[in-house]
Design a protein around this motif. Sequence first.
Motif, PDB file in Angstrom:
ATOM      1  N   ILE A  33      -0.534  -0.202  -1.641  1.00 19.40           N
ATOM      2  CA  ILE A  33       0.363   0.964  -1.572  1.00 19.40           C
ATOM      3  C   ILE A  33       0.304   1.875  -2.792  1.00 19.40           C
ATOM      4  O   ILE A  33       0.415   2.994  -2.790  1.00 19.40           O
ATOM      5  N   ALA A  34       0.471   0.862  -3.796  1.00 22.12           N
ATOM      6  CA  ALA A  34       0.714   1.556  -5.284  1.00 22.12           C
ATOM      7  C   ALA A  34      -0.721   2.519  -5.537  1.00 22.12           C
ATOM      8  O   ALA A  34      -0.741   3.431  -6.045  1.00 22.12           O
ATOM      9  N   LEU A  35      -2.016   1.806  -5.390  1.00 26.27           N
ATOM     10  CA  LEU A  35      -3.199   2.208  -5.523  1.00 26.27           C
ATOM     11  C   LEU A  35      -3.356   3.584  -4.858  1.00 26.27           C
ATOM     12  O   LEU A  35      -3.731   4.685  -5.151  1.00 26.27           O
ATOM     13  N   VAL A  36      -2.927   3.722  -3.443  1.00 28.72           N
ATOM     14  CA  VAL A  36      -3.216   4.933  -2.634  1.00 28.72           C
ATOM     15  C   VAL A  36      -2.133   5.854  -3.413  1.00 28.72           C
ATOM     16  O   VAL A  36      -2.488   7.179  -3.347  1.00 28.72           O
ATOM     17  N   LYS A  37      -0.917   5.381  -3.688  1.00 28.50           N
ATOM     18  CA  LYS A  37       0.132   6.513  -4.157  1.00 28.50           C
ATOM     19  C   LYS A  37      -0.523   7.095  -5.475  1.00 28.50           C
ATOM     20  O   LYS A  37      -0.279   8.449  -5.874  1.00 28.50           O
ATOM     21  N   ARG A  38      -1.065   6.462  -6.573  1.00 26.58           N
ATOM     22  CA  ARG A  38      -1.286   6.722  -7.785  1.00 26.58           C
ATOM     23  C   ARG A  38      -2.993   7.272  -7.966  1.00 26.58           C
ATOM     24  O   ARG A  38      -3.374   7.955  -8.541  1.00 26.58           O
ATOM     25  N   GLY A  39      -3.798   6.337  -7.231  1.00 27.05           N
ATOM     26  CA  GLY A  39      -5.297   6.713  -7.297  1.00 27.05           C
ATOM     27  C   GLY A  39      -5.880   7.433  -6.290  1.00 27.05           C
ATOM     28  O   GLY A  39      -6.935   8.017  -6.577  1.00 27.05           O
ATOM     29  N   GLY A  40      -5.133   7.757  -5.249  1.00 26.11           N
ATOM     30  CA  GLY A  40      -5.669   8.428  -4.072  1.00 26.11           C
ATOM     31  C   GLY A  40      -6.762   7.773  -3.273  1.00 26.11           C
ATOM     32  O   GLY A  40      -6.940   6.835  -3.488  1.00 26.11           O
ATOM     33  N   ALA A  41      -7.356   8.417  -2.520  1.00 27.85           N
ATOM     34  CA  ALA A  41      -8.298   8.101  -1.558  1.00 27.85           C
ATOM     35  C   ALA A  41      -9.605   7.723  -2.163  1.00 27.85           C
ATOM     36  O   ALA A  41      -9.939   6.489  -1.642  1.00 27.85           O
ATOM     37  N   VAL A  42     -10.127   8.288  -3.159  1.00 28.44           N
ATOM     38  CA  VAL A  42     -11.413   7.733  -3.755  1.00 28.44           C
ATOM     39  C   VAL A  42     -11.153   6.593  -4.544  1.00 28.44           C
ATOM     40  O   VAL A  42     -11.890   5.687  -4.399  1.00 28.44           O
ATOM     41  N   GLY A  43     -10.096   6.413  -5.259  1.00 34.62           N
ATOM     42  CA  GLY A  43      -9.678   5.276  -5.963  1.00 34.62           C
ATOM     43  C   GLY A  43      -9.445   3.880  -4.991  1.00 34.62           C
ATOM     44  O   GLY A  43      -9.949   2.891  -5.316  1.00 34.62           O
ATOM     45  N   THR A  44      -8.911   4.101  -3.942  1.00 35.91           N
ATOM     46  CA  THR A  44      -8.607   2.974  -2.863  1.00 35.91           C
ATOM     47  C   THR A  44      -9.992   2.702  -2.252  1.00 35.91           C
ATOM     48  O   THR A  44     -10.237   1.646  -1.923  1.00 35.91           O
ATOM     49  N   MET A  45     -10.873   3.756  -1.983  1.00 37.34           N
ATOM     50  CA  MET A  45     -12.168   3.457  -1.578  1.00 37.34           C
ATOM     51  C   MET A  45     -12.885   2.435  -2.384  1.00 37.34           C
ATOM     52  O   MET A  45     -13.794   1.631  -1.890  1.00 37.34           O
ATOM     53  N   VAL A  46     -12.994   2.954  -3.566  1.00 41.14           N
ATOM     54  CA  VAL A  46     -13.741   2.161  -4.589  1.00 41.14           C
ATOM     55  C   VAL A  46     -13.052   0.690  -4.684  1.00 41.14           C
ATOM     56  O   VAL A  46     -13.902  -0.239  -4.688  1.00 41.14           O
ATOM     57  N   ALA A  47     -11.723   0.653  -4.785  1.00 38.55           N
ATOM     58  CA  ALA A  47     -11.256  -0.533  -4.792  1.00 38.55           C
ATOM     59  C   ALA A  47     -11.694  -1.455  -3.643  1.00 38.55           C
ATOM     60  O   ALA A  47     -11.851  -2.539  -3.744  1.00 38.55           O
ATOM     61  N   SER A  48     -11.413  -0.645  -2.505  1.00 36.10           N
ATOM     62  CA  SER A  48     -11.689  -1.817  -1.218  1.00 36.10           C
ATOM     63  C   SER A  48     -13.189  -2.083  -1.169  1.00 36.10           C
ATOM     64  O   SER A  48     -13.433  -3.326  -0.707  1.00 36.10           O
ATOM     65  N   THR A  49     -14.169  -1.210  -1.663  1.00 35.79           N
ATOM     66  CA  THR A  49     -15.514  -1.546  -1.748  1.00 35.79           C
ATOM     67  C   THR A  49     -15.808  -2.735  -2.621  1.00 35.79           C
ATOM     68  O   THR A  49     -16.597  -3.467  -2.139  1.00 35.79           O
ATOM     69  N   LEU A  50     -15.073  -2.899  -3.812  1.00 31.82           N
ATOM     70  CA  LEU A  50     -15.450  -3.696  -4.633  1.00 31.82           C
ATOM     71  C   LEU A  50     -14.842  -4.970  -4.172  1.00 31.82           C
ATOM     72  O   LEU A  50     -15.323  -6.104  -4.720  1.00 31.82           O
ATOM     73  N   LEU A  51     -13.850  -4.958  -3.555  1.00 27.63           N
ATOM     74  CA  LEU A  51     -13.206  -6.252  -2.992  1.00 27.63           C
ATOM     75  C   LEU A  51     -13.871  -6.993  -1.894  1.00 27.63           C
ATOM     76  O   LEU A  51     -13.699  -8.045  -1.458  1.00 27.63           O
ATOM     77  N   VAL A  52     -14.775  -6.446  -1.072  1.00 26.81           N
ATOM     78  CA  VAL A  52     -15.496  -6.808   0.031  1.00 26.81           C
ATOM     79  C   VAL A  52     -16.257  -7.841  -0.437  1.00 26.81           C
ATOM     80  O   VAL A  52     -16.157  -9.010   0.205  1.00 26.81           O
ATOM     81  N   PRO A  53     -17.107  -7.984  -1.507  1.00 26.98           N
ATOM     82  CA  PRO A  53     -17.738  -9.372  -1.839  1.00 26.98           C
ATOM     83  C   PRO A  53     -16.837 -10.465  -2.371  1.00 26.98           C
ATOM     84  O   PRO A  53     -16.920 -11.601  -1.831  1.00 26.98           O
ATOM     85  N   VAL A  54     -15.612  -9.991  -2.892  1.00 25.51           N
ATOM     86  CA  VAL A  54     -14.620 -11.000  -3.291  1.00 25.51           C
ATOM     87  C   VAL A  54     -14.282 -11.686  -2.233  1.00 25.51           C
ATOM     88  O   VAL A  54     -13.827 -12.875  -2.123  1.00 25.51           O
TER      89      VAL A  54
END
Length: 111
Positions: A33-54
């Motif tokens: 929620i904090a990432l969506v609020k501060r980082g926007g959609a692109v930041g959230t997409m990058v973070a979720s993409t990088l978390l898939v392998p984790v």
Amino acid sequence: AAFMGAFCGGSPAMPWLAVGYMTANITLNLSAIALVKRGGAVGTMVASTLLVPVYGLVFCLNIPLLAATPFSWEFVYGLVIVTAGSLLYNHEKIAPLLPAWAKPAGRGDSE
């Protein structure tokens, strides 16, 4: 009583595992929620993409209450392909987040 029996599972560590899981889940959701609020959609997409392998590799661990999936290098290669594909598909959205030294040259920048 039936709930507590299932919650404890006969092991003294089970309540702590459940509390740890709930804490980690709440922390992850509040972080998202904090990432969506501060980082926007692109930041959230990058973070979720990088978390898939984790997430995929965590399921290979022998965690209590969760059977471990067998680890194989083909699984890792698949995670790399999925992550790279997602990053390549969204490369135009990710470009503004890159540092200046990592941006491609010759994209209409005049010096």
